[in-house]
Each structure stands twice: as C-alpha cells, then as structure tokens.
Design a protein around this motif. Structure first.
Motif, mmCIF file in Angstrom:
data_model
loop_
_atom_site.group_PDB
_atom_site.id
_atom_site.type_symbol
_atom_site.label_atom_id
_atom_site.label_comp_id
_atom_site.label_asym_id
_atom_site.label_seq_id
_atom_site.Cartn_x
_atom_site.Cartn_y
_atom_site.Cartn_z
ATOM 1 N N GLY A 186 30.762 23.587 -2.680
ATOM 2 C CA GLY A 186 30.378 22.268 -3.158
ATOM 3 C C GLY A 186 29.793 21.419 -2.046
ATOM 4 O O GLY A 186 28.761 20.743 -2.228
ATOM 5 N N ALA A 187 30.437 21.447 -0.879
ATOM 6 C CA ALA A 187 29.923 20.690 0.271
ATOM 7 C C ALA A 187 28.561 21.215 0.691
ATOM 8 O O ALA A 187 27.666 20.442 1.052
ATOM 9 N N ARG A 188 28.383 22.541 0.643
ATOM 10 C CA ARG A 188 27.094 23.117 1.025
ATOM 11 C C ARG A 188 25.997 22.680 0.062
ATOM 12 O O ARG A 188 24.876 22.335 0.495
ATOM 13 N N ALA A 189 26.286 22.681 -1.229
ATOM 14 C CA ALA A 189 25.278 22.293 -2.209
ATOM 15 C C ALA A 189 24.850 20.844 -2.013
ATOM 16 O O ALA A 189 23.655 20.522 -2.025
ATOM 17 N N VAL A 190 25.823 19.952 -1.811
ATOM 18 C CA VAL A 190 25.501 18.533 -1.629
ATOM 19 C C VAL A 190 24.730 18.330 -0.327
ATOM 20 O O VAL A 190 23.750 17.576 -0.275
ATOM 21 N N ARG A 191 25.166 18.999 0.726
ATOM 22 C CA ARG A 191 24.492 18.845 2.019
ATOM 23 C C ARG A 191 23.061 19.381 1.967
ATOM 24 O O ARG A 191 22.136 18.761 2.512
ATOM 25 N N GLU A 192 22.864 20.515 1.318
ATOM 26 C CA GLU A 192 21.519 21.087 1.231
ATOM 27 C C GLU A 192 20.603 20.240 0.371
ATOM 28 O O GLU A 192 19.402 20.153 0.628
ATOM 29 N N ALA A 193 21.165 19.602 -0.664
ATOM 30 C CA ALA A 193 20.352 18.694 -1.479
ATOM 31 C C ALA A 193 19.952 17.463 -0.682
ATOM 32 O O ALA A 193 18.853 16.914 -0.858
ATOM 33 N N ALA A 194 20.828 17.014 0.211
ATOM 34 C CA ALA A 194 20.537 15.817 1.005
ATOM 35 C C ALA A 194 19.545 16.086 2.129
ATOM 36 O O ALA A 194 18.685 15.258 2.428
ATOM 37 N N THR A 195 19.667 17.261 2.759
ATOM 38 C CA THR A 195 18.859 17.540 3.957
ATOM 39 C C THR A 195 17.731 18.525 3.719
ATOM 40 O O THR A 195 16.846 18.655 4.568
ATOM 41 N N GLY A 196 17.785 19.251 2.592
ATOM 42 C CA GLY A 196 16.756 20.254 2.343
ATOM 43 C C GLY A 196 16.880 21.473 3.227
ATOM 44 O O GLY A 196 15.895 22.174 3.483
ATOM 45 N N SER A 197 18.089 21.772 3.698
ATOM 46 C CA SER A 197 18.295 22.879 4.640
ATOM 47 C C SER A 197 18.435 24.237 3.965
ATOM 48 O O SER A 197 18.550 25.252 4.648
ATOM 49 N N GLY A 198 18.465 24.262 2.626
ATOM 50 C CA GLY A 198 18.614 25.534 1.933
ATOM 51 C C GLY A 198 18.616 25.331 0.434
ATOM 52 O O GLY A 198 18.547 24.201 -0.064
ATOM 53 N N PRO A 199 18.702 26.444 -0.332
ATOM 54 C CA PRO A 199 18.713 26.349 -1.806
ATOM 55 C C PRO A 199 20.010 25.723 -2.300
ATOM 56 O O PRO A 199 21.106 26.091 -1.851
ATOM 57 N N VAL A 200 19.895 24.797 -3.234
ATOM 58 C CA VAL A 200 21.051 24.052 -3.737
ATOM 59 C C VAL A 200 21.775 24.802 -4.848
ATOM 60 O O VAL A 200 23.011 24.904 -4.856
ATOM 61 N N TRP A 201 21.025 25.354 -5.780
ATOM 62 C CA TRP A 201 21.616 25.860 -7.016
ATOM 63 C C TRP A 201 22.527 27.068 -6.818
ATOM 64 O O TRP A 201 23.577 27.146 -7.484
#
Length: 257
Positions: free
Chosen positions: A205-220
């Motif tokens: 969950g933390a990875r998904a939110v962080r990636e959505a915020a920073t664009g560092s990886g796929p969110v879904w």
C-alpha cells in the motif's frame, strides 16, 4: 448486499463516533505533523530536497497505520470497558462482520493524518504538491486505507484475548512502518527484512501511494498486491475471530481476558 450495507453503515457510524473524539483527532493530526517535520529536516540534511513530497506522503501513511493499529486495539478495549463486547459476540452476525466496520472506521479516521501532513508541508515548508499521477494517487490512497482496515481485523481478532491490547500495539507501531518502507526505503534495511516486508499489506500500500506521488514505478500492480494480501488477512481474521470467540466463551472470560 445486506452484509455490504451493514458494513458500510457500521463504518460510517463508527467514523462519526471517532470523529467526535478529541483524543483520536489530536493523535491523527498532531503525530503525523511531528513525524513529517522530522522527515523534512532529515531529507534536507541529507541533501535530498527533491524527496520532500515523498517524506510528507510517508509521514501521512505512518499516521494512517498508527490510527488503524491503536484504533483496532482500542475498539476491542472500549467495547470491553463499556460492557458491550459480549453483546457483539452473541449477535446473530459473525463477530468478524461486526468488528470489521470498526477497523475500517479507524482507517478512514487516519485520512486526517494524510490530509493534515500534506497541508502542513505545503503551508510551512512550501512543499509543492505536484503528484506525478494525480488520478492514481486519488485511487491508491483509498485502496491503501481499505487494505489497512482489513488488516486491522486480523489484529483485532488477537486483541480479544488480551486484557490490555495497548501492550501489543506499542510494540508493533514503529517496526511495521519501518519494515514497510513508509519513510525509509526498504533497500537500505537488512536483507532478512525483505521476506517480512513482502507479506505485509502495508508495504505494498505504501509503495502504491508513493509511486503515484513520485512516478517512480507502476502503481496498479502494487495496489493489487496490497488488496490481495488484505483480503487474505480478512479471511484469516474471520477464522481467528471465530476461534477466539469460542475459546473465550468456553472459559467464560470474554469480559476479562
């Protein structure tokens, strides 16, 4: 549909109840702000000002986790102190379906932490709230909160047998958010923590939110894994809740255990 409606109405009712608690709101707003302030200064001192938004989001997630953890334990304790835990356990519905709205409400209350942290960072430190994927962020945050609420049910099932659930919650708060990579990247932690992090819904969950915020990886994919693990926690929580209910009934110690 009746079950879903009961869960939704129950979660709304308990969210309103928690929203009127001065203690709950103070903790949800004050603690993440303190953590975000520390994170901002740490990232600045480490010459990483470009990661300030990530620090603010991570501190908000820490607040959501704290709300779920202490709220799940506190929910059982409050029901026990008020003398209503026995009535919950003998309700015509499975006890897990009665406790689940409470844990979901604690997760929803934790959104105060996320909002307060972002607002604090913007107003005081001028952190630009420029999310790489705004739509994905708006989906990932509720998805993460939903997952943490289901994870909270598994935790709450163990709290039924504890006289003082706070003794357990105090030992789980910081290790979980540290291993989950909410603020510190998992890659800098010892290698033995990786398998533990992989089975926690908080990690994904933390990875998904962080990636959505920073664009560092796929969110879904990360969000999907978070919800899948959370559903497994929900199933385990239902089984565990039924087990501890039968055990407490057999020993006639539900109000005291």
């Amino acid at each position: 549909m009746r079950t879903l409606r009961m869960i939704a109405v129950g979660a709304l009712l308990h969210t309103k109840h928690l929203s009127r608690s001065t203690l709950e709101i103070t903790i949800a707003l004050l603690l993440p702000v303190v953590q975000a302030t520390l994170a901002v200064y740490l990232f600045r001192a480490g010459s990483e000002p470009h990661r300030l938004l990530e620090a603010a989001v991570g501190a908000g997630l820490m607040g959501v986790w704290s709300s779920v953890l202490f709220g799940s334990g506190g929910a059982i304790q409050n029901q026990r102190w008020q003398g209503t835990l026995e009535m919950i356990m003998i309700a015509p519905r499975p006890p897990a379906l009665v406790i689940l709205p409470i844990t979901l409400a604690t997760a929803l209350t934790g959104t105060y932490a996320m909002i307060g942290t972002l607002v604090w960072g913007r107003l005081l430190y001028g952190i630009p709230l420029e999310f790489a994927e705004p739509l994905a962020f708006l989906v990932a945050v509720p998805g993460c909160i939903l997952g943490l609420g289901m994870f909270g049910l598994l935790l709450a099932s163990t709290f039924v047998l504890l006289r003082n659930a706070n003794a357990l919650t105090n030992t789980l708060e910081y290790p979980i958010w540290l291993v989950s990579g909410m603020l510190v990247p998992i890659t800098v932690l010892p290698g033995w923590t990786s398998p533990l992090a992989a089975v926690l819904p908080t990690t994904w969950g933390a990875r998904a939110v962080r990636e959505a915020a920073t664009g560092s990886g796929p969110v879904w994919p990360a969000l999907g894994i978070c919800l899948a693990i959370s559903l497994a926690c929900l199933a385990l929580g239902i089984v565990a809740m039924s087990h501890v209910e039968r055990r407490a009934r057999a020993a006639a110690t539900l109000a005291l255990s």
